[in-house]
Scaffold this motif. Sequence first.
Motif, short mmCIF file in Angstrom:
data_model
loop_
_atom_site.label_atom_id
_atom_site.label_comp_id
_atom_site.label_asym_id
_atom_site.label_seq_id
_atom_site.Cartn_x
_atom_site.Cartn_y
_atom_site.Cartn_z
N GLN A 36 -13.40 -12.89 -8.83
CA GLN A 36 -13.25 -13.54 -10.30
C GLN A 36 -12.61 -14.86 -10.52
OE1 GLN A 36 -14.69 -12.58 -13.01
NE2 GLN A 36 -16.22 -11.29 -11.87
N LEU A 37 -11.47 -14.79 -9.29
CA LEU A 37 -10.60 -15.79 -9.52
C LEU A 37 -11.53 -17.28 -8.96
CD1 LEU A 37 -7.38 -14.52 -8.38
CD2 LEU A 37 -7.88 -15.70 -10.50
N LEU A 39 -14.87 -17.41 -8.93
CA LEU A 39 -16.11 -17.68 -9.79
C LEU A 39 -15.18 -18.76 -11.16
CD1 LEU A 39 -17.84 -14.58 -10.47
CD2 LEU A 39 -18.71 -16.74 -9.45
N ASN A 40 -13.66 -18.62 -11.24
CA ASN A 40 -13.50 -19.52 -12.43
C ASN A 40 -12.53 -20.67 -11.84
OD1 ASN A 40 -13.93 -18.17 -15.02
ND2 ASN A 40 -13.64 -16.51 -13.66
N GLY A 41 -12.74 -21.27 -10.59
CA GLY A 41 -12.19 -22.12 -9.96
C GLY A 41 -10.94 -22.09 -9.50
N THR A 63 -8.78 -6.74 -15.54
CA THR A 63 -8.64 -7.75 -16.68
C THR A 63 -7.27 -8.26 -16.99
OG1 THR A 63 -10.59 -7.02 -17.90
CG2 THR A 63 -9.11 -8.30 -19.05
N CYS A 71 -6.11 -16.40 -15.42
CA CYS A 71 -7.35 -16.46 -15.26
C CYS A 71 -7.89 -15.42 -16.80
CB CYS A 71 -8.03 -16.01 -14.24
SG CYS A 71 -9.82 -16.01 -14.08
N THR A 72 -8.49 -16.12 -17.42
CA THR A 72 -8.97 -15.61 -18.74
C THR A 72 -10.23 -14.74 -18.70
OG1 THR A 72 -9.85 -17.70 -19.88
CG2 THR A 72 -7.70 -17.07 -20.29
N VAL A 73 -10.83 -14.30 -17.73
CA VAL A 73 -11.99 -13.70 -17.41
C VAL A 73 -12.00 -12.46 -18.16
CG1 VAL A 73 -13.69 -12.60 -15.70
CG2 VAL A 73 -12.71 -14.85 -15.34
#
Length: 75
Positions: A36-37, A39-41, A63, A71-73
């Motif tokens: 997830q990190l 994927l969010n740069g 989450t 990270c706000t995913v």
Amino acid sequence: MSYKHEMRNADYAVELGERNLWNSGFSSFKRRIDEQLQLNGFDGSMVDDETLLPYYRMGESETYVLSALGCTVGM
């Protein structure tokens, strides 16, 4: 086989079993956070055992951990 030897083997078997369960669960948790990190740069340097292990031990959601890492995913 002596009683002492049997107890040592039993303790080792329990320790090994717990370690395998812990490692597989923690490894999966760590991998999902890392994915997830990325994927969010974010770079992978934030995903080390020392950082993530306390969250994992406390049973925090992915989450929550991602949010704590900036990270706000999933929010």
